[in-house]
Design an enzyme around this catalytic site. Sequence first.
Site, PDB file in Angstrom:
ATOM      1  N   HIS A  16       0.839  -1.204   0.000  1.00 50.32           N
ATOM      2  CA  HIS A  16       0.000   0.000   0.000  1.00 50.32           C
ATOM      3  C   HIS A  16       0.876   1.257   0.000  1.00 50.32           C
ATOM      4  O   HIS A  16       0.647   2.193  -0.744  1.00 50.32           O
ATOM      5  CB  HIS A  16      -0.883   0.061   1.253  1.00 50.32           C
ATOM      6  CG  HIS A  16      -1.959  -0.978   1.334  1.00 50.32           C
ATOM      7  ND1 HIS A  16      -2.120  -1.800   2.426  1.00 50.32           N
ATOM      8  CD2 HIS A  16      -2.937  -1.336   0.464  1.00 50.32           C
ATOM      9  CE1 HIS A  16      -3.161  -2.588   2.234  1.00 50.32           C
ATOM     10  NE2 HIS A  16      -3.676  -2.338   1.059  1.00 50.32           N
ATOM     11  N   LYS A  40     -17.770  -6.061   8.017  1.00 52.25           N
ATOM     12  CA  LYS A  40     -16.487  -6.773   8.117  1.00 52.25           C
ATOM     13  C   LYS A  40     -16.008  -6.779   9.561  1.00 52.25           C
ATOM     14  O   LYS A  40     -16.310  -5.867  10.324  1.00 52.25           O
ATOM     15  CB  LYS A  40     -15.435  -6.074   7.246  1.00 52.25           C
ATOM     16  CG  LYS A  40     -15.395  -6.603   5.822  1.00 52.25           C
ATOM     17  CD  LYS A  40     -14.129  -6.147   5.115  1.00 52.25           C
ATOM     18  CE  LYS A  40     -14.103  -6.579   3.659  1.00 52.25           C
ATOM     19  NZ  LYS A  40     -12.959  -6.029   2.931  1.00 52.25           N
ATOM     20  N   ARG A  89      -2.282  -6.267  -8.514  1.00 55.70           N
ATOM     21  CA  ARG A  89      -1.181  -7.178  -8.210  1.00 55.70           C
ATOM     22  C   ARG A  89      -1.144  -8.318  -9.209  1.00 55.70           C
ATOM     23  O   ARG A  89      -0.281  -8.400 -10.047  1.00 55.70           O
ATOM     24  CB  ARG A  89      -1.346  -7.749  -6.789  1.00 55.70           C
ATOM     25  CG  ARG A  89      -0.969  -6.792  -5.703  1.00 55.70           C
ATOM     26  CD  ARG A  89      -1.547  -7.187  -4.387  1.00 55.70           C
ATOM     27  NE  ARG A  89      -3.006  -7.104  -4.440  1.00 55.70           N
ATOM     28  CZ  ARG A  89      -3.794  -7.217  -3.392  1.00 55.70           C
ATOM     29  NH1 ARG A  89      -3.291  -7.492  -2.220  1.00 55.70           N
ATOM     30  NH2 ARG A  89      -5.101  -7.100  -3.510  1.00 55.70           N
ATOM     31  N   SER A 127      -2.979  -7.477   3.075  1.00 53.09           N
ATOM     32  CA  SER A 127      -3.207  -7.371   4.521  1.00 53.09           C
ATOM     33  C   SER A 127      -3.538  -8.759   5.099  1.00 53.09           C
ATOM     34  O   SER A 127      -3.111  -9.088   6.209  1.00 53.09           O
ATOM     35  CB  SER A 127      -4.364  -6.417   4.817  1.00 53.09           C
ATOM     36  OG  SER A 127      -4.105  -5.149   4.288  1.00 53.09           O
TER      37      SER A 127
HETATM   38  P1  ADP Z   1      -9.945  -3.602  -0.381  1.00 49.48           P
HETATM   39  O1  ADP Z   1     -10.638  -4.271   0.757  1.00 49.48           O
HETATM   40  O2  ADP Z   1     -10.675  -2.426  -0.955  1.00 49.48           O
HETATM   41  O3  ADP Z   1      -9.388  -4.527  -1.439  1.00 49.48           O
HETATM   42  P2  ADP Z   1      -7.221  -3.290   0.501  1.00 49.48           P
HETATM   43  O4  ADP Z   1      -6.762  -2.498   1.672  1.00 49.48           O
HETATM   44  O5  ADP Z   1      -7.002  -4.750   0.561  1.00 49.48           O
HETATM   45  O6  ADP Z   1      -8.718  -2.889   0.346  1.00 49.48           O
HETATM   46  O7  ADP Z   1      -6.552  -2.745  -0.836  1.00 49.48           O
HETATM   47  C1  ADP Z   1      -6.743  -1.441  -1.302  1.00 49.48           C
HETATM   48  C2  ADP Z   1      -6.136  -1.299  -2.675  1.00 49.48           C
HETATM   49  O8  ADP Z   1      -4.721  -1.483  -2.596  1.00 49.48           O
HETATM   50  C3  ADP Z   1      -6.619  -2.299  -3.723  1.00 49.48           C
HETATM   51  O9  ADP Z   1      -6.728  -1.642  -4.954  1.00 49.48           O
HETATM   52  C4  ADP Z   1      -5.525  -3.317  -3.777  1.00 49.48           C
HETATM   53  O10 ADP Z   1      -5.460  -3.941  -5.046  1.00 49.48           O
HETATM   54  C5  ADP Z   1      -4.310  -2.445  -3.548  1.00 49.48           C
HETATM   55  N1  ADP Z   1      -3.187  -3.213  -3.002  1.00 49.48           N
HETATM   56  C6  ADP Z   1      -3.185  -3.999  -1.905  1.00 49.48           C
HETATM   57  N2  ADP Z   1      -1.979  -4.577  -1.720  1.00 49.48           N
HETATM   58  C7  ADP Z   1      -1.176  -4.133  -2.733  1.00 49.48           C
HETATM   59  C8  ADP Z   1       0.167  -4.380  -3.141  1.00 49.48           C
HETATM   60  N3  ADP Z   1       0.930  -5.241  -2.463  1.00 49.48           N
HETATM   61  N4  ADP Z   1       0.645  -3.759  -4.242  1.00 49.48           N
HETATM   62  C9  ADP Z   1      -0.182  -2.920  -4.939  1.00 49.48           C
HETATM   63  N5  ADP Z   1      -1.455  -2.660  -4.633  1.00 49.48           N
HETATM   64  C10 ADP Z   1      -1.967  -3.253  -3.551  1.00 49.48           C
END
Ligand code: ADP
Length: 157
Positions: A16, A40, A89, A127
Site C-alpha cells: 500500500h 467486516k 497485483r 493485509s
Molecule cells: P480492499 O478491501 O478495498 O481490497 P485493501 O486495503 O485490501 O482494500 O486494498 C486497497 C487497494 O490497494 C486495492 O486496490 C488493492 O489492489 C491495492 N493493493 C493492496 N496490496 C497491494 C500491493 N501489495 N501492491 C499494490 N497494490 C496493492
Amino acid sequence: MIAIYPGSFDPITLGHLDLIERGSRLFDQVIVAVLSNPSKQPLFTVEQRLEQIRYSTQHLTNVEADSFQGLTVEYAKQRQAKVLLRGLRVLSDFEMELQMAHTNQTLWDGIETVFLATTKEYSFLSSSIVKEIARFGGKISHLVPENVARDIYLYYS
Ligand code: ADP
C-alpha cells in the site's frame, strides 16, 4: 488533481505504502480513505488504521488519511476528487477491480479509476497474508511499516 485511494488497510502494508508514494508523485493530493465497513470484522479499528497510515506517511506532505462510510463516489464528490487510485497485483485482482471501476462510473461519470501496477517485490503482499503469518507467530517486519509491525506484535502477544 486530487486522488482518493480507498481501501480497508487492515493494516496498511509496504505494498500500500509503495502505491501511496508513487501516487503522491502523480497527483497534487492523495487522500488515503479507510472504508468503514460495518459488515467486516477488522483486526484494527478505523481509528487505529488511520493512526497507522498517518504515522507511516508523515514524510509525504501531500498525503492525508481519512475515513468514510457508504459509496466511494459520494465521498469523492464531497472531497472534490475526480480520481480513484487502485492497485493491481495479480490477474485475479483485475476482474474485481474492473467491475468496481465500471460500477463507480455508472454512479458518477465524473470519476476516473487509475490503476497502478504493484512493484514486483510486493506482488504477493496483502493485509490478509500479513495477518495469517502474524497469527502463527511468523516474521512480518519486512512486509509492513515499523509502527504497524509493533501494533501487530502487541495484538498477538
Ligand atoms: P480492499 O478491501 O478495498 O481490497 P485493501 O486495503 O485490501 O482494500 O486494498 C486497497 C487497494 O490497494 C486495492 O486496490 C488493492 O489492489 C491495492 N493493493 C493492496 N496490496 C497491494 C500491493 N501489495 N501492491 C499494490 N497494490 C496493492
